[in-house]
Design an enzyme around this catalytic site. Structure first.
Site, PDB file in Angstrom:
ATOM      1  N   HIS A  96       0.854  -1.184   0.000  1.00 44.22           N
ATOM      2  CA  HIS A  96       0.000   0.000   0.000  1.00 44.22           C
ATOM      3  C   HIS A  96       0.894   1.240   0.000  1.00 44.22           C
ATOM      4  CE1 HIS A  96      -3.541  -2.395   0.963  1.00 44.22           C
ATOM      5  NE2 HIS A  96      -2.995  -2.848   2.081  1.00 44.22           N
ATOM      6  N   CYS A 147      -4.315   4.936  -2.750  1.00 48.14           N
ATOM      7  CA  CYS A 147      -3.232   3.954  -2.734  1.00 48.14           C
ATOM      8  C   CYS A 147      -2.945   3.588  -4.188  1.00 48.14           C
ATOM      9  CB  CYS A 147      -3.660   2.725  -1.940  1.00 48.14           C
ATOM     10  SG  CYS A 147      -2.557   1.311  -2.139  1.00 48.14           S
ATOM     11  N   HIS A 182      -3.860   0.100  -5.476  1.00 49.31           N
ATOM     12  CA  HIS A 182      -5.256  -0.301  -5.314  1.00 49.31           C
ATOM     13  C   HIS A 182      -6.247   0.801  -5.671  1.00 49.31           C
ATOM     14  CE1 HIS A 182      -3.085  -3.027  -2.328  1.00 49.31           C
ATOM     15  NE2 HIS A 182      -3.398  -3.758  -3.368  1.00 49.31           N
ATOM     16  N   MET A 228      -9.400   2.166  -3.393  1.00 54.11           N
ATOM     17  CA  MET A 228      -8.731   2.493  -2.127  1.00 54.11           C
ATOM     18  C   MET A 228      -8.363   3.973  -2.138  1.00 54.11           C
ATOM     19  SD  MET A 228      -5.686   0.402  -0.258  1.00 54.11           S
ATOM     20  CE  MET A 228      -5.038   0.951   1.329  1.00 54.11           C
TER      21      MET A 228
HETATM   22 CU    CU Z   1      -3.406  -0.380  -1.129  1.00 54.51          CU
END
Ligand code: CU
Length: 180
Positions: free
Chosen positions: A109, A165, A168, A173
């Site tokens: 992340h 992120c 993601h 995210m």
């Molecule tokens: Cu992430």
């Protein structure tokens, strides 16, 4: 026969929209091009992260990091059966506070701010307050559970800072920090 199965199968898996939607989108060249950034975000997203901030990034070099003087807020970075997310996704803090992101599961992340979403005049100081950036307003990838990344919001203008992120983003995210 086999070749045809593979092509159709992969196009549907990677870009389901193309299969369900317009017939012209089934062109394999287009499907590969549009699907690639999301599918390989963890390796190639660095270069494409925040658009149009080249000039501001250069200006960012002139700001010095300002340490936090207030409270530190915790945000978890998670990826599990419930999806990829920041928790809490949206927080409100005071100027001078810091935010500490901690990997809980589902890494890698990171924390990347949209340069065009943050308050006017914030970019240089925010960039300076972000340790070890891998790109403009973009933290390094945190690979391990319990890894943390902390950003001071000292010296930056009030307003809302939206972020995501990088690996993601396609999975939604995203988060925001409102500085009062
Ligand atoms: Cu992430």
């Amino acid at each position: 026969m086999i070749w045809r199965t593979i092509v159709v199968g992969s196009a549907c898996t990677i870009a389901m929209m193309a299969c369900g939607g317009e017939p012209k989108a089934a062109d394999t060249g287009m499907a590969a091009t549009s699907a690639a950034p999301a599918a390989t975000a963890d390796t190639s997203a660095t270069a494409m992260a925040p658009a149009g901030s080249t000039g501001a990034a250069a200006a960012a070099g002139s700001a010095a990091a300002k340490p936090a003087t207030g409270k530190t807020w915790d945000v978890k970075m998670q990826g599990d059966a419930q999806g990829y997310r920041f928790d809490p996704a949206n927080i409100t803090i005071k100027a001078g506070d810091a935010v500490r992101w901690t990997v809980v599961d589902g890494p890698p992340h990171n924390v990347a701010f949209w340069a065009d979403s943050i308050p006017k005049g914030a970019e240089a100081q925010l960039q300076a307050n972000m340790p070890n950036t891998m790109g403009p307003l973009s933290s390094p990838l945190e690979m391990n559970p319990n890894a943390t990344y902390t950003v001071s919001f000292a010296g930056v203008p009030a307003g809302t800072y939206k972020y995501y992120c990088t690996p993601h983003l396609a999975m939604g995210m995203k988060g925001s920090i409102t500085v009062q």
